[in-house]
Design a protein around this motif. Structure first.
Motif, PDB file in Angstrom:
ATOM      1  N   VAL A 139       0.851  -1.192   0.000  1.00 43.47           N
ATOM      2  CA  VAL A 139       0.000   0.000   0.000  1.00 43.47           C
ATOM      3  C   VAL A 139       0.884   1.237   0.000  1.00 43.47           C
ATOM      4  O   VAL A 139       1.698   1.426   0.907  1.00 43.47           O
ATOM      5  CB  VAL A 139      -0.923   0.031   1.246  1.00 43.47           C
ATOM      6  CG1 VAL A 139      -1.863   1.248   1.172  1.00 43.47           C
ATOM      7  CG2 VAL A 139      -1.705  -1.260   1.374  1.00 43.47           C
ATOM      8  N   ASP A 140       0.737   2.063  -1.028  1.00 39.51           N
ATOM      9  CA  ASP A 140       1.349   3.389  -1.044  1.00 39.51           C
ATOM     10  C   ASP A 140       0.350   4.310  -0.360  1.00 39.51           C
ATOM     11  O   ASP A 140      -0.670   4.667  -0.943  1.00 39.51           O
ATOM     12  CB  ASP A 140       1.624   3.835  -2.480  1.00 39.51           C
ATOM     13  CG  ASP A 140       2.357   5.167  -2.554  1.00 39.51           C
ATOM     14  OD1 ASP A 140       2.117   6.022  -1.683  1.00 39.51           O
ATOM     15  OD2 ASP A 140       3.141   5.365  -3.491  1.00 39.51           O
ATOM     16  N   VAL A 141       0.645   4.656   0.891  1.00 41.49           N
ATOM     17  CA  VAL A 141      -0.332   5.349   1.731  1.00 41.49           C
ATOM     18  C   VAL A 141      -0.694   6.709   1.153  1.00 41.49           C
ATOM     19  O   VAL A 141      -1.874   7.066   1.047  1.00 41.49           O
ATOM     20  CB  VAL A 141       0.200   5.495   3.169  1.00 41.49           C
ATOM     21  CG1 VAL A 141      -0.804   6.247   4.037  1.00 41.49           C
ATOM     22  CG2 VAL A 141       0.512   4.128   3.766  1.00 41.49           C
ATOM     23  N   GLU A 142       0.330   7.489   0.777  1.00 43.37           N
ATOM     24  CA  GLU A 142       0.067   8.842   0.305  1.00 43.37           C
ATOM     25  C   GLU A 142      -0.678   8.847  -1.022  1.00 43.37           C
ATOM     26  O   GLU A 142      -1.622   9.605  -1.229  1.00 43.37           O
ATOM     27  CB  GLU A 142       1.379   9.611   0.177  1.00 43.37           C
ATOM     28  CG  GLU A 142       1.191  11.082  -0.151  1.00 43.37           C
ATOM     29  CD  GLU A 142       2.492  11.853  -0.094  1.00 43.37           C
ATOM     30  OE1 GLU A 142       2.472  13.034  -0.489  1.00 43.37           O
ATOM     31  OE2 GLU A 142       3.508  11.295   0.341  1.00 43.37           O
ATOM     32  N   VAL A 146      -2.732   0.460  -4.247  1.00 50.13           N
ATOM     33  CA  VAL A 146      -2.582  -0.868  -3.671  1.00 50.13           C
ATOM     34  C   VAL A 146      -2.190  -1.847  -4.776  1.00 50.13           C
ATOM     35  O   VAL A 146      -2.774  -1.829  -5.863  1.00 50.13           O
ATOM     36  CB  VAL A 146      -3.890  -1.343  -3.002  1.00 50.13           C
ATOM     37  CG1 VAL A 146      -3.718  -2.730  -2.384  1.00 50.13           C
ATOM     38  CG2 VAL A 146      -4.345  -0.339  -1.943  1.00 50.13           C
ATOM     39  N   THR A 147      -1.185  -2.680  -4.504  1.00 43.79           N
ATOM     40  CA  THR A 147      -0.818  -3.745  -5.428  1.00 43.79           C
ATOM     41  C   THR A 147      -0.769  -5.062  -4.680  1.00 43.79           C
ATOM     42  O   THR A 147      -0.497  -5.107  -3.481  1.00 43.79           O
ATOM     43  CB  THR A 147       0.550  -3.494  -6.098  1.00 43.79           C
ATOM     44  OG1 THR A 147       1.563  -3.420  -5.086  1.00 43.79           O
ATOM     45  CG2 THR A 147       0.541  -2.207  -6.913  1.00 43.79           C
ATOM     46  N   LYS A 148      -1.022  -6.149  -5.410  1.00 44.52           N
ATOM     47  CA  LYS A 148      -0.901  -7.504  -4.854  1.00 44.52           C
ATOM     48  C   LYS A 148      -0.051  -8.312  -5.819  1.00 44.52           C
ATOM     49  O   LYS A 148      -0.411  -8.473  -6.985  1.00 44.52           O
ATOM     50  CB  LYS A 148      -2.277  -8.156  -4.681  1.00 44.52           C
ATOM     51  CG  LYS A 148      -2.184  -9.588  -4.157  1.00 44.52           C
ATOM     52  CD  LYS A 148      -3.561 -10.183  -3.925  1.00 44.52           C
ATOM     53  CE  LYS A 148      -3.458 -11.657  -3.559  1.00 44.52           C
ATOM     54  NZ  LYS A 148      -2.666 -11.890  -2.336  1.00 44.52           N
ATOM     55  N   LEU A 162     -10.980   0.518   5.141  1.00 48.31           N
ATOM     56  CA  LEU A 162     -11.005  -0.728   5.901  1.00 48.31           C
ATOM     57  C   LEU A 162      -9.645  -1.412   5.877  1.00 48.31           C
ATOM     58  O   LEU A 162      -9.160  -1.906   6.902  1.00 48.31           O
ATOM     59  CB  LEU A 162     -12.073  -1.678   5.324  1.00 48.31           C
ATOM     60  CG  LEU A 162     -13.534  -1.325   5.619  1.00 48.31           C
ATOM     61  CD1 LEU A 162     -14.463  -2.199   4.794  1.00 48.31           C
ATOM     62  CD2 LEU A 162     -13.848  -1.480   7.104  1.00 48.31           C
ATOM     63  N   LEU A 163      -9.019  -1.441   4.698  1.00 44.49           N
ATOM     64  CA  LEU A 163      -7.704  -2.072   4.571  1.00 44.49           C
ATOM     65  C   LEU A 163      -6.700  -1.443   5.536  1.00 44.49           C
ATOM     66  O   LEU A 163      -5.968  -2.157   6.237  1.00 44.49           O
ATOM     67  CB  LEU A 163      -7.202  -1.928   3.131  1.00 44.49           C
ATOM     68  CG  LEU A 163      -5.746  -2.339   2.874  1.00 44.49           C
ATOM     69  CD1 LEU A 163      -5.532  -3.808   3.194  1.00 44.49           C
ATOM     70  CD2 LEU A 163      -5.344  -2.022   1.435  1.00 44.49           C
ATOM     71  N   MET A 164      -6.653  -0.116   5.593  1.00 41.25           N
ATOM     72  CA  MET A 164      -5.691   0.553   6.463  1.00 41.25           C
ATOM     73  C   MET A 164      -5.962   0.238   7.931  1.00 41.25           C
ATOM     74  O   MET A 164      -5.035   0.026   8.723  1.00 41.25           O
ATOM     75  CB  MET A 164      -5.724   2.066   6.225  1.00 41.25           C
ATOM     76  CG  MET A 164      -5.227   2.488   4.851  1.00 41.25           C
ATOM     77  SD  MET A 164      -3.573   1.853   4.454  1.00 41.25           S
ATOM     78  CE  MET A 164      -2.589   2.616   5.733  1.00 41.25           C
ATOM     79  N   LEU A 165      -7.227   0.172   8.319  1.00 40.77           N
ATOM     80  CA  LEU A 165      -7.563  -0.170   9.705  1.00 40.77           C
ATOM     81  C   LEU A 165      -7.106  -1.586  10.045  1.00 40.77           C
ATOM     82  O   LEU A 165      -6.529  -1.830  11.104  1.00 40.77           O
ATOM     83  CB  LEU A 165      -9.067  -0.035   9.939  1.00 40.77           C
ATOM     84  CG  LEU A 165      -9.608   1.366  10.220  1.00 40.77           C
ATOM     85  CD1 LEU A 165     -11.122   1.335  10.305  1.00 40.77           C
ATOM     86  CD2 LEU A 165      -9.029   1.919  11.519  1.00 40.77           C
ATOM     87  N   ARG A 201     -15.814  -8.076  -0.327  1.00 46.09           N
ATOM     88  CA  ARG A 201     -15.144  -7.627  -1.550  1.00 46.09           C
ATOM     89  C   ARG A 201     -13.644  -7.463  -1.311  1.00 46.09           C
ATOM     90  O   ARG A 201     -12.827  -7.801  -2.168  1.00 46.09           O
ATOM     91  CB  ARG A 201     -15.752  -6.317  -2.048  1.00 46.09           C
ATOM     92  CG  ARG A 201     -17.138  -6.485  -2.662  1.00 46.09           C
ATOM     93  CD  ARG A 201     -17.470  -5.328  -3.584  1.00 46.09           C
ATOM     94  NE  ARG A 201     -17.565  -4.073  -2.872  1.00 46.09           N
ATOM     95  CZ  ARG A 201     -18.701  -3.567  -2.412  1.00 46.09           C
ATOM     96  NH1 ARG A 201     -19.845  -4.236  -2.586  1.00 46.09           N
ATOM     97  NH2 ARG A 201     -18.721  -2.421  -1.784  1.00 46.09           N
ATOM     98  N   LEU A 202     -13.279  -6.937  -0.137  1.00 45.12           N
ATOM     99  CA  LEU A 202     -11.864  -6.762   0.191  1.00 45.12           C
ATOM    100  C   LEU A 202     -11.168  -8.120   0.257  1.00 45.12           C
ATOM    101  O   LEU A 202     -10.039  -8.283  -0.231  1.00 45.12           O
ATOM    102  CB  LEU A 202     -11.744  -6.030   1.530  1.00 45.12           C
ATOM    103  CG  LEU A 202     -10.368  -5.471   1.914  1.00 45.12           C
ATOM    104  CD1 LEU A 202      -9.881  -4.454   0.889  1.00 45.12           C
ATOM    105  CD2 LEU A 202     -10.426  -4.828   3.297  1.00 45.12           C
TER     106      LEU A 202
END
Length: 224
Positions: A139-142, A146-148, A162-165, A201-202
């Motif tokens: 995750v590039d926060v700024e 998002v990459t996988k 949600l992902l960040m939490l 979905r996430l």
């Protein structure tokens, strides 16, 4: 699968209650921060003289030197400070803020709120982490990218929130109320369908069917 914060932020936790120190250390370490804990005001001053810290979490009632005295020492160093204390009266908060503290958190506190306040203060000082990884998810926060496995993953704003939490509170069971109120920024009224759909979905998008688990009568937990 592990979580890594690419720029290690150093946080000094100063609280005379070891269980509180351990709780803060556990949760901030899980969010990727490097914590040092002390239970004495003078010991904190000695550490600050020798080591560099990006943020200090400071209790008021301390042996050796109280939090206000320690704050007087810290102020010229321009290190951000969050007071964490059982003192909840307005005059106490005002005194701490006038001494130069950046925020004030009253015990008992929610660990999710603690992490959020730490992030907010670090952003204010341009010290927040730029990249977070969880396994092959980056995750590039700024940039909010998002990459996988090197492949881009398109998330909605709510899914990203949600992902960040989850990533910053790994192995912590997060209440539905907390997830909803933090991401949707509104009061939770017990209807979990919207939240559940976003979590499903996430899971699919990130391949986290076995990592993002439901916790009975609580909410969800990202298991790392």
């Amino acid at each position: 699968m592990g979580v890594e914060i690419r720029t290690m932020i150093r946080i000094l936790v100063v609280d005379d209650e070891k269980p509180i120190c351990d709780l803060i250390d556990l949760n901030l370490s899980a969010a990727g921060y490097r914590c040092t804990c002390v239970q004495d005001g003078m010991e904190a001053v000695n550490l600050i003289e020798k080591d560099a810290f990006d943020l200090i979490l400071l209790d008021v009632m301390l042996p050796g030197a109280d939090g206000y005295d320690v704050m007087e020492y810290i102020r010229p160093l321009e290190i951000p400070v969050i007071f964490i204390t059982a003192k909840h009266e307005v005059k106490d908060r005002v005194k701490g803020l006038k001494l130069g503290a950046d925020d004030y958190l009253v015990k008992p506190f929610d660990v999710v709120e603690l992490v959020a306040r730490v992030e907010a203060v670090l952003r204010r000082y341009n010290k927040a982490e730029q990249t977070v990884t969880a396994g092959d998810v980056v995750v590039d926060v700024e940039a909010r990218r998002v990459t996988k496995g090197g492949q881009p993953v398109v998330l909605t704003n709510k899914e990203f929130g949600l992902l960040m939490l989850f990533v910053k509170n790994k192995n912590v069971a997060l209440f539905r109320e907390t997830l909803y109120e933090k991401v949707w920024e509104g009061e939770y009224f017990g209807d979990s369908r919207t939240l559940d759909l976003h979590v499903q979905r996430l899971r699919r998008k990130l391949g986290w069917e076995h990592n993002l688990v439901a916790v009975y009568k609580v909410g969800y937990r990202l298991e790392i």
